[in-house]
Design a protein around this motif. Structure first.
Motif, PDB file in Angstrom:
ATOM      1  N   VAL A 175       0.849  -1.189   0.000  1.00  0.00           N
ATOM      2  CA  VAL A 175       0.000   0.000   0.000  1.00  0.00           C
ATOM      3  C   VAL A 175       0.883   1.236   0.000  1.00  0.00           C
ATOM      4  N   ILE A 176       0.664   2.118  -0.984  1.00  0.00           N
ATOM      5  CA  ILE A 176       1.382   3.392  -1.061  1.00  0.00           C
ATOM      6  C   ILE A 176       0.337   4.492  -1.069  1.00  0.00           C
ATOM      7  N   PRO A 177       0.038   5.068   0.102  1.00  0.00           N
ATOM      8  CA  PRO A 177      -1.029   6.070   0.167  1.00  0.00           C
ATOM      9  C   PRO A 177      -0.776   7.290  -0.706  1.00  0.00           C
ATOM     10  N   GLU A 178       0.494   7.604  -0.974  1.00  0.00           N
ATOM     11  CA  GLU A 178       0.779   8.807  -1.753  1.00  0.00           C
ATOM     12  C   GLU A 178       1.965   8.564  -2.676  1.00  0.00           C
ATOM     13  N   ILE A 179       1.752   8.809  -3.969  1.00  0.00           N
ATOM     14  CA  ILE A 179       2.838   8.674  -4.935  1.00  0.00           C
ATOM     15  C   ILE A 179       3.015   9.992  -5.664  1.00  0.00           C
ATOM     16  N   ASP A 180       4.234  10.257  -6.085  1.00  0.00           N
ATOM     17  CA  ASP A 180       4.565  11.542  -6.699  1.00  0.00           C
ATOM     18  C   ASP A 180       4.948  11.352  -8.160  1.00  0.00           C
ATOM     19  N   LEU A 181       5.114  12.469  -8.845  1.00  0.00           N
ATOM     20  CA  LEU A 181       5.425  12.461 -10.279  1.00  0.00           C
ATOM     21  C   LEU A 181       6.713  11.706 -10.565  1.00  0.00           C
ATOM     22  N   ASP A 182       7.741  11.918  -9.745  1.00  0.00           N
ATOM     23  CA  ASP A 182       9.040  11.281  -9.960  1.00  0.00           C
ATOM     24  C   ASP A 182       8.922   9.764  -9.899  1.00  0.00           C
ATOM     25  N   ASN A 183       8.327   9.238  -8.828  1.00  0.00           N
ATOM     26  CA  ASN A 183       8.213   7.789  -8.690  1.00  0.00           C
ATOM     27  C   ASN A 183       7.240   7.202  -9.700  1.00  0.00           C
ATOM     28  N   ALA A 184       6.174   7.934 -10.029  1.00  0.00           N
ATOM     29  CA  ALA A 184       5.243   7.451 -11.050  1.00  0.00           C
ATOM     30  C   ALA A 184       5.959   7.286 -12.385  1.00  0.00           C
ATOM     31  N   ALA A 185       6.806   8.252 -12.735  1.00  0.00           N
ATOM     32  CA  ALA A 185       7.550   8.172 -13.993  1.00  0.00           C
ATOM     33  C   ALA A 185       8.507   6.982 -13.985  1.00  0.00           C
ATOM     34  N   ARG A 186       9.164   6.745 -12.849  1.00  0.00           N
ATOM     35  CA  ARG A 186      10.075   5.599 -12.749  1.00  0.00           C
ATOM     36  C   ARG A 186       9.320   4.278 -12.922  1.00  0.00           C
ATOM     37  N   VAL A 187       8.167   4.187 -12.291  1.00  0.00           N
ATOM     38  CA  VAL A 187       7.403   2.941 -12.337  1.00  0.00           C
ATOM     39  C   VAL A 187       6.978   2.611 -13.764  1.00  0.00           C
ATOM     40  N   VAL A 188       6.412   3.588 -14.484  1.00  0.00           N
ATOM     41  CA  VAL A 188       5.905   3.303 -15.830  1.00  0.00           C
ATOM     42  C   VAL A 188       7.044   3.075 -16.814  1.00  0.00           C
ATOM     43  N   ALA A 189       8.226   3.613 -16.508  1.00  0.00           N
ATOM     44  CA  ALA A 189       9.381   3.400 -17.389  1.00  0.00           C
ATOM     45  C   ALA A 189      10.162   2.147 -17.013  1.00  0.00           C
ATOM     46  N   GLY A 190       9.746   1.463 -15.940  1.00  0.00           N
ATOM     47  CA  GLY A 190      10.448   0.259 -15.510  1.00  0.00           C
ATOM     48  C   GLY A 190      11.779   0.545 -14.848  1.00  0.00           C
ATOM     49  N   LEU A 191      11.963   1.764 -14.359  1.00  0.00           N
ATOM     50  CA  LEU A 191      13.223   2.151 -13.718  1.00  0.00           C
ATOM     51  C   LEU A 191      13.177   1.874 -12.226  1.00  0.00           C
ATOM     52  N   LYS A 192      14.358   1.696 -11.636  1.00  0.00           N
ATOM     53  CA  LYS A 192      14.478   1.506 -10.197  1.00  0.00           C
ATOM     54  C   LYS A 192      15.196   2.728  -9.612  1.00  0.00           C
ATOM     55  N   GLY A 193      15.855   2.535  -8.478  1.00  0.00           N
ATOM     56  CA  GLY A 193      16.650   3.623  -7.922  1.00  0.00           C
ATOM     57  C   GLY A 193      16.014   4.326  -6.738  1.00  0.00           C
ATOM     58  N   THR A 194      14.709   4.086  -6.486  1.00  0.00           N
ATOM     59  CA  THR A 194      14.064   4.617  -5.289  1.00  0.00           C
ATOM     60  C   THR A 194      13.354   3.473  -4.576  1.00  0.00           C
ATOM     61  N   ILE A 195      13.098   3.666  -3.289  1.00  0.00           N
ATOM     62  CA  ILE A 195      12.435   2.630  -2.503  1.00  0.00           C
ATOM     63  C   ILE A 195      11.083   2.257  -3.111  1.00  0.00           C
ATOM     64  N   LYS A 196      10.248   3.262  -3.398  1.00  0.00           N
ATOM     65  CA  LYS A 196       8.912   2.990  -3.933  1.00  0.00           C
ATOM     66  C   LYS A 196       8.981   2.279  -5.275  1.00  0.00           C
ATOM     67  N   ALA A 197       9.842   2.755  -6.171  1.00  0.00           N
ATOM     68  CA  ALA A 197       9.917   2.165  -7.502  1.00  0.00           C
ATOM     69  C   ALA A 197      10.374   0.710  -7.445  1.00  0.00           C
TER      70      ALA A 197
END
Length: 265
Positions: A102-124
Motif C-alpha cells: 500500500v502506497i497512500p501517496e505517490i509523486d510524479l518522480d516515482n510514477a515516472a520511474r514505475v511506468v518506465a520500468g526504472l528503479k533507484g528509489t524505494i517505492k519504484a
C-alpha cells in the motif's frame, strides 16, 4: 519442585506451544513518505486489526533509504551498496513477505520511474518487485503528485497544469501495469475486500490444470440465487476471475452441491 520436574514442566509447555497451529493472517506493507504521514490512518489500522489483517509501516528517510522497525533499508547504487544493515532486506525482497503493498501517496518522480520500468528509489523498486511477484499494489488516487517535502519547501500544494497532465498520463499507465488506485480514506476497505477474496480463493481453489478449457464466469458478485439459477456446472467446477466475491450463502450452497471453485487472472 525439584530440577527434573521443573525441566519436564518447561519441556511440556514448549512442546504444547509448538503443536498449536498458528493462524496465517494476511499481512500488508504500508509505505509512508515520513514518520508522521501515517497519523491520519489510525482509524484504518484499527479496521484492519478488527478484520484480522496485519500490517507493517515503512517510513521513507529520503528517496533511497527507509526504516522498517529498527532496520534501515537502502537502495543499491551502480554496482555498489550505498549503505547496509546486515539484518535488513533489500527493497526488492520486501514484497515476498507480504500479501500486498500500500502506497497512500505517490509523486510524479516515482510514477515516472514505475511506468518506465526504472528503479533507484524505494517505492519504484518495491512496486517493481511486487508486480513481478504478482502481489497487489494499492495506491492512493487523491494525491497532488508532489512529495510532502516538495510541498513544504516550495509552499505550494499542486503541480502546474502541464505537470498535472503528465502525472495523470502516468496514472493511466500504472493502471495498465496492474496497479490499483483507491481514495486514501478507502484504502483499508479495499484491503479488507481483497483479503476476503483471497481467503475465499484459498479455501475453494482447485489445481490450475483442472481449469483448462473452461471460461471464467462473467460475474463479479456471486450470490446463492445465481448458483441456483445455473442448470449445470461442467465437471462440478466453477471458474471465476480473481477478485470476484462469493457470498457466504453461495459458498455453503456450492459446498452442498459438491462444486469446487477456482480463481484465475
Amino acid at each position: 519442585m525439584d530440577v527434573r520436574q521443573m525441566i519436564e514442566s518447561i519441556t511440556r509447555e514448549i512442546l504444547q506451544s509448538m503443536s498449536i497451529p498458528q493462524e496465517n493472517k494476511p499481512k500488508w506493507l504500508f509505505i509512508f513518505c515520513d514518520s508522521t504521514a501515517h497519523e491520519s490512518f489510525a482509524d484504518q489500522f484499527i479496521a484492519l486489526q478488527n478484520h484480522g489483517i496485519c500490517h507493517d509501516l515503512l517510513f521513507l528517510d529520503g528517496e533511497t533509504s527507509s526504516w522498517l522497525g529498527m532496520h534501515c533499508i537502502e537502495c543499491t547504487g551502480a554496482g555498489k551498496i550505498i549503505a547496509t544493515d546486515e539484518y535488513a532486506p533489500a527493497p526488492l525482497e520486501l514484497p515476498k513477505e507480504y500479501d500486498g503493498i500500500v502506497i497512500p501517496e505517490i509523486d510524479l518522480d516515482n510514477a515516472a520511474r514505475v511506468v518506465a520500468g526504472l528503479k533507484g528509489t524505494i517505492k519504484a523498486e518495491i512496486i517493481f518487485s511486487a508486480l513481478v511477484l504478482g502481489k497487489p499494489v494499492l495506491v492512493g488516487e487523491d494525491v497532488p503528485g508532489m512529495k510532502r517535502s516538495d510541498r513544504r519547501c516550495l509552499k505550494t500544494l499542486t503541480l502546474p497544469g502541464p505537470y498535472q497532465k503528465l502525472f495523470q498520463r502516468h496514472v493511466i499507465e500504472m493502471k495498465e501495469l496492474g496497479i490499483e488506485f483507491a481514495a486514501q480514506k478507502e484504502l483499508a476497505a479495499s484491503i479488507i475486500r481483497k483479503s476476503r477474496a483471497s481467503q475465499q480463493a484459498t479455501a475453494l481453489a482447485l489445481p490450475h490444470q483442472d481449469t483448462q478449457g473452461q471460461q471464467p464466469a462473467a460475474v463479479k458478485l456471486l450470490t446463492a440465487d445465481w448458483v441456483k439459477s445455473q442448470s449445470d456446472f461442467p465437471d462440478q467446477k466453477l471458474v471465476l476471475r480473481q477478485g470476484a466475491i462469493v457470498s457466504p450463502l453461495a459458498i455453503d450452497l456450492l459446498k452442498e452441491k459438491g462444486i469446487a471453485v477456482h480463481y484465475v487472472r
